[in-house]
Design an enzyme around this catalytic site. Structure first.
Site, mmCIF file in Angstrom:
data_model
loop_
_atom_site.group_PDB
_atom_site.id
_atom_site.type_symbol
_atom_site.label_atom_id
_atom_site.label_comp_id
_atom_site.label_asym_id
_atom_site.label_seq_id
_atom_site.Cartn_x
_atom_site.Cartn_y
_atom_site.Cartn_z
ATOM 1 N N ALA A 124 53.689 -23.501 -27.409
ATOM 2 C CA ALA A 124 52.558 -24.270 -27.925
ATOM 3 C C ALA A 124 51.699 -24.777 -26.779
ATOM 4 O O ALA A 124 52.020 -25.783 -26.135
ATOM 5 C CB ALA A 124 53.058 -25.434 -28.781
ATOM 6 N N GLY A 131 41.427 -24.049 -25.599
ATOM 7 C CA GLY A 131 42.066 -22.740 -25.665
ATOM 8 C C GLY A 131 42.106 -22.119 -24.281
ATOM 9 O O GLY A 131 43.109 -22.176 -23.574
ATOM 10 N N ILE A 157 49.542 -21.195 -33.165
ATOM 11 C CA ILE A 157 50.849 -20.999 -32.537
ATOM 12 C C ILE A 157 51.600 -19.883 -33.255
ATOM 13 O O ILE A 157 51.957 -20.009 -34.431
ATOM 14 C CB ILE A 157 51.677 -22.297 -32.541
ATOM 15 C CG1 ILE A 157 50.861 -23.447 -31.924
ATOM 16 C CG2 ILE A 157 52.990 -22.080 -31.803
ATOM 17 C CD1 ILE A 157 50.312 -23.155 -30.540
ATOM 18 N N ASP A 240 50.828 -14.449 -17.509
ATOM 19 C CA ASP A 240 50.779 -13.216 -16.710
ATOM 20 C C ASP A 240 51.646 -12.138 -17.342
ATOM 21 O O ASP A 240 51.222 -10.994 -17.530
ATOM 22 C CB ASP A 240 51.260 -13.484 -15.276
ATOM 23 C CG ASP A 240 50.194 -14.128 -14.415
ATOM 24 O OD1 ASP A 240 49.027 -14.154 -14.833
ATOM 25 O OD2 ASP A 240 50.530 -14.597 -13.317
ATOM 26 N N GLY A 242 52.808 -12.222 -20.413
ATOM 27 C CA GLY A 242 52.337 -12.004 -21.770
ATOM 28 C C GLY A 242 51.159 -11.053 -21.841
ATOM 29 O O GLY A 242 51.003 -10.307 -22.811
ATOM 30 N N ILE A 337 36.349 8.834 -37.898
ATOM 31 C CA ILE A 337 36.836 10.193 -38.152
ATOM 32 C C ILE A 337 37.332 10.344 -39.585
ATOM 33 O O ILE A 337 37.162 11.390 -40.223
ATOM 34 C CB ILE A 337 37.936 10.563 -37.136
ATOM 35 C CG1 ILE A 337 37.309 10.770 -35.744
ATOM 36 C CG2 ILE A 337 38.708 11.812 -37.559
ATOM 37 C CD1 ILE A 337 38.312 10.924 -34.623
ATOM 38 N N GLU A 363 45.912 -14.992 -25.788
ATOM 39 C CA GLU A 363 46.500 -14.994 -24.443
ATOM 40 C C GLU A 363 45.449 -14.715 -23.372
ATOM 41 O O GLU A 363 45.696 -14.030 -22.377
ATOM 42 C CB GLU A 363 47.682 -14.032 -24.355
ATOM 43 C CG GLU A 363 48.860 -14.509 -25.188
ATOM 44 C CD GLU A 363 50.168 -13.810 -24.883
ATOM 45 O OE1 GLU A 363 50.375 -13.405 -23.728
ATOM 46 O OE2 GLU A 363 50.991 -13.682 -25.811
ATOM 47 N N GLU A 367 36.690 -12.372 -21.714
ATOM 48 C CA GLU A 367 35.850 -13.105 -20.762
ATOM 49 C C GLU A 367 36.710 -13.826 -19.717
ATOM 50 O O GLU A 367 36.375 -13.835 -18.517
ATOM 51 C CB GLU A 367 34.958 -14.109 -21.513
ATOM 52 C CG GLU A 367 33.876 -13.477 -22.372
ATOM 53 C CD GLU A 367 34.410 -12.788 -23.630
ATOM 54 O OE1 GLU A 367 33.762 -11.854 -24.120
ATOM 55 O OE2 GLU A 367 35.498 -13.190 -24.117
#
Length: 384
Positions: A124, A131, A157, A240, A242, A337, A363, A367
């Site tokens: 959490a 964020g 979460i 990192d 994740g 397609i 995660e 940006e």
């Protein structure tokens, strides 16, 4: 360079592929409709060693390398992105945070059931107004004797409802900014920990995403993970790892969409021939294959750095950025397609498209990845 997989890595990939295609895929579409959490699948995944793959065996894990983990995660994502996101958070953020920062006692009590798949964990960090900027979080933890009193709300979460234990970040010294954030272990059932609103999402619908509300939630000092002020470091370290996980999920979903598109193109006829014979379709397939292969190499590169114990923050962000953007393009092409059929729920590409959309967001948005990458490039003497 092309990565050559070891016999052990190939064995893990083949084992997970068989399990994923036979067990996970069978009910994926139904779970997307019902939003039913696949608890039974996670139990089986725990028995196969997939819920704590990179954790030492003494704490219930498999001691696998990061490349093996990437292979396994992408195979699960191929069949069900909802299942893979829970596996990713469990392995990359929850279990690894315990493994790197937990005391021996904390590992015995919490990491052992997590890595074995007996428990599902949650991390959490995100809040309603914080964020991409975790330093702006408002959740606080105030020392009261030998306890900490946590107050605040966490948002978006993963597995917030079905988790047995939560790692939560909170400010313990606001004046120190990112060095004043700490991390706490909060078992479910702790008074003051409330599961709040459950999101009704566009994709990943069988993975619950909730608010977690902390109202005078008391935890003993022994449930601080790491030292006071380590919370930001713990979160960034977990992210990192994740981000490699998100890239692997993106690759898995992209492969599923690609295979579905190729299969459809070979059987669908227009103007008297299969549409796979038309140059317009063949060029789309070529572009998809190229993007997917490039993403795979970036993912393996980041995972290999992790396995060698080298810094991989930049490479993880590069892999996450490219792979998450790639899967959105590939799933969109797969729908194109399929034509009108791709817009219906009769074909799985519609689900792949919805599931893929969040990969550029959670995660760390695309940006944020660009900020991380550019920061590393501009201060680093290495070539990009």
């Amino acid at each position: 360079m092309l990565f050559k997989l070891t016999d052990e890595q190939l064995m893990i990939q083949n084992m997970v592929r068989e399990f994923s295609r036979k067990v996970i895929a069978a009910t994926a579409a139904e779970r997307d409709k019902t939003k039913k959490f696949p608890a039974g699948n996670f139990k089986q995944m725990g028995e196969l060693g997939l819920m704590g793959m990179m954790i030492p065996e003494e704490y219930g894990g498999e001691a696998a390398d990061a490349v093996s983990y990437v292979l396994a995660l992408s195979e699960i994502a191929y069949s069900c992105a909802s299942t893979s996101v829970v596996m990713s958070v469990q392995n990359s953020i929850v279990c690894e945070s315990f493994n790197h920062f937990g005391t021996k006692e904390q590992k015995q009590k919490y990491l052992l059931p997590l890595a074995s798949g007996e428990w599902i964990g949650a991390f959490a960090l995100t809040e309603p107004d914080a964020g991409s900027d975790p330093v702006s979080q408002e959740t606080t933890a105030v020392k009261d004797g030998d306890e900490w009193v946590i107050n605040g709300t966490k948002r978006f979460i993963t597995t917030g409802k079905h988790s047995k234990v939560v790692l939560v970040t909170a400010k313990t010294d606001e004046a120190r900014k990112h060095k004043g954030i700490s991390c706490f272990i909060v078992p479910k059932g702790t008074p003051g920990l409330i599961v709040g609103h459950m999101e009704d999402k566009m994709g990943l619908r069988a993975s619950d995403t909730t608010d977690l509300i902390f109202e005078n939630c008391r935890v003993p000092d022994s449930l601080m993970l790491g030292k006071e002020g380590d919370g930001f470091k713990i979160a960034m370290s977990g992210l990192d790892s994740g981000r490699i996980g998100i890239a692997a999920q993106s690759y898995g979903v992209a492969m599923a969409a690609f295979d579905a598109a190729v299969k459809y193109a070979k059987k669908r006829k227009q103007f008297g021939v299969a549409i796979s014979k038309h140059q317009a379709i063949r060029f789309q397939i070529a572009d998809m294959a190229t993007q997917i292969e490039a993403a795979k190499q970036l993912i393996f590169s980041a995972a290999s750095l992790k396995d060698r114990g080298e810094s991989y923050t930049r490479e993880a962000s590069i892999a996450k950025l490219f792979a998450s953007e790639m899967v959105n393009q590939v799933t969109a092409r797969a729908i194109q397609i399929h034509g009108g059929y791709g817009f219906t729920k009769d074909y799985p590409v519609e689900r792949f498209y919805r599931d893929a959309r969040v990969f550029t967001i959670y995660e760390g948005t695309s940006e944020i990845q660009r900020i991380v990458i550019s920061n590393h490039v501009l201060r680093d003497k290495r070539k990009p």
